[in-house]
Motif scaffolding. Structure first.
Motif, PDB file in Angstrom:
ATOM      1  N   VAL A  13      -5.273  -2.342  35.006  1.00 19.64           N
ATOM      2  CA  VAL A  13      -3.987  -1.536  35.170  1.00 19.64           C
ATOM      3  C   VAL A  13      -2.630  -1.473  34.158  1.00 19.64           C
ATOM      4  CG1 VAL A  13      -2.171  -1.017  37.025  1.00 19.64           C
ATOM      5  CG2 VAL A  13      -4.786  -2.424  37.667  1.00 19.64           C
ATOM      6  N   LEU A  14      -2.941  -2.688  33.842  1.00 18.08           N
ATOM      7  CA  LEU A  14      -1.185  -3.458  33.426  1.00 18.08           C
ATOM      8  C   LEU A  14      -1.918  -2.683  31.687  1.00 18.08           C
ATOM      9  CD1 LEU A  14      -0.417  -6.703  34.305  1.00 18.08           C
ATOM     10  CD2 LEU A  14       0.804  -4.890  35.084  1.00 18.08           C
ATOM     11  N   PHE A  15      -2.999  -2.606  31.525  1.00 19.32           N
ATOM     12  CA  PHE A  15      -3.366  -2.334  29.483  1.00 19.32           C
ATOM     13  C   PHE A  15      -3.002  -0.669  30.437  1.00 19.32           C
ATOM     14  CE2 PHE A  15      -4.687  -6.618  28.982  1.00 19.32           C
ATOM     15  CZ  PHE A  15      -4.219  -6.875  27.998  1.00 19.32           C
ATOM     16  N   ILE A  42      -0.779   1.279  31.592  1.00 16.72           N
ATOM     17  CA  ILE A  42       0.172   0.993  30.949  1.00 16.72           C
ATOM     18  C   ILE A  42       0.435   1.167  29.533  1.00 16.72           C
ATOM     19  CG2 ILE A  42       2.707   0.936  31.976  1.00 16.72           C
ATOM     20  CD1 ILE A  42       1.550  -0.361  34.855  1.00 16.72           C
ATOM     21  N   VAL A  43      -0.503   0.176  29.428  1.00 17.20           N
ATOM     22  CA  VAL A  43       0.848   0.170  27.833  1.00 17.20           C
ATOM     23  C   VAL A  43       0.182   0.868  26.774  1.00 17.20           C
ATOM     24  CG1 VAL A  43       0.345  -2.038  26.225  1.00 17.20           C
ATOM     25  CG2 VAL A  43       1.011  -2.571  28.467  1.00 17.20           C
ATOM     26  N   TYR A  91     -10.033  -6.014  44.116  1.00 14.82           N
ATOM     27  CA  TYR A  91      -9.069  -5.595  44.920  1.00 14.82           C
ATOM     28  C   TYR A  91      -8.346  -6.333  45.509  1.00 14.82           C
ATOM     29  CZ  TYR A  91      -8.313  -2.991  40.359  1.00 14.82           C
ATOM     30  OH  TYR A  91      -7.830  -2.384  38.990  1.00 14.82           O
ATOM     31  N   VAL A 126      -6.596  -6.658  38.072  1.00 13.17           N
ATOM     32  CA  VAL A 126      -4.368  -6.350  37.367  1.00 13.17           C
ATOM     33  C   VAL A 126      -4.459  -6.021  36.333  1.00 13.17           C
ATOM     34  CG1 VAL A 126      -2.780  -6.797  37.660  1.00 13.17           C
ATOM     35  CG2 VAL A 126      -3.857  -7.161  39.674  1.00 13.17           C
ATOM     36  N   VAL A 127      -5.350  -7.092  35.907  1.00 10.82           N
ATOM     37  CA  VAL A 127      -5.031  -6.423  34.020  1.00 10.82           C
ATOM     38  C   VAL A 127      -5.383  -5.376  33.377  1.00 10.82           C
ATOM     39  CG1 VAL A 127      -5.991  -7.515  31.647  1.00 10.82           C
ATOM     40  CG2 VAL A 127      -5.776  -9.405  33.494  1.00 10.82           C
ATOM     41  N   SER A 176      -6.922 -11.428  40.141  1.00  9.21           N
ATOM     42  CA  SER A 176      -5.844 -11.586  38.695  1.00  9.21           C
ATOM     43  C   SER A 176      -6.548 -10.455  37.857  1.00  9.21           C
ATOM     44  CB  SER A 176      -5.675 -12.570  38.753  1.00  9.21           C
ATOM     45  OG  SER A 176      -6.571 -13.458  38.414  1.00  9.21           O
TER      46      SER A 176
END
Length: 122
Positions: free
Chosen positions: A105-107, A109-110, A92, A102-103, A99
């Motif tokens: 982290v987004l997943f 949430i999904v 990080y 970060v993936v 980049s």
């Protein structure tokens, strides 16, 4: 709510399958990179198989929501482990690898959104 649950389940399943298949087969740059950072090839394969199994569970969970919820929660836990791995390696703080770090982290949430919408659509 059911339509949102189906869309999220399918999207998360596709991502999970795309991420898990190369790891399960130990083919490609990602498994090689994980092994180079200290994970055993057996652990990388296990992670890949878990991602592939989660994809199947998410798709089956469209018709039987408890399985989909379990698969989505399992994916969230797996992605939390990935976040911890990226933190350990300092990804990080490194602009070259940020980049990719970060993936997960987004997943997370999904995956949580998928579990919630599946639970709400019962």
């Amino acid at each position: 709510m059911y339509i949102a649950a189906v869309i999220l389940s399918v999207l998360l399943a596709l991502v999970s399958l795309a991420a898990g298949a190369p790891k399960a087969q130990l083919k490609g740059d990602v498994p090689d990179g994980l092994v180079a950072k200290g994970l055993s090839s057996a652990l990388v394969r296990l992670i890949g198989l878990a991602e592939v199994a989660a994809a199947a569970g998410l798709v089956a969970g469209i018709w039987w929501q408890p399985l989909g919820i379990a698969a989505a929660v399992g994916m969230a836990v797996l992605f939390l482990g990935a976040i911890g791995f990226h933190v350990k390696w300092g990804d990080y703080g490194d602009t070259a690898s940020r980049s990719a770090a970060v993936v997960p982290v987004l997943f997370v949430i999904v995956a949580v959104a998928t579990a919630i919408t599946l639970a709400a659509s019962q």
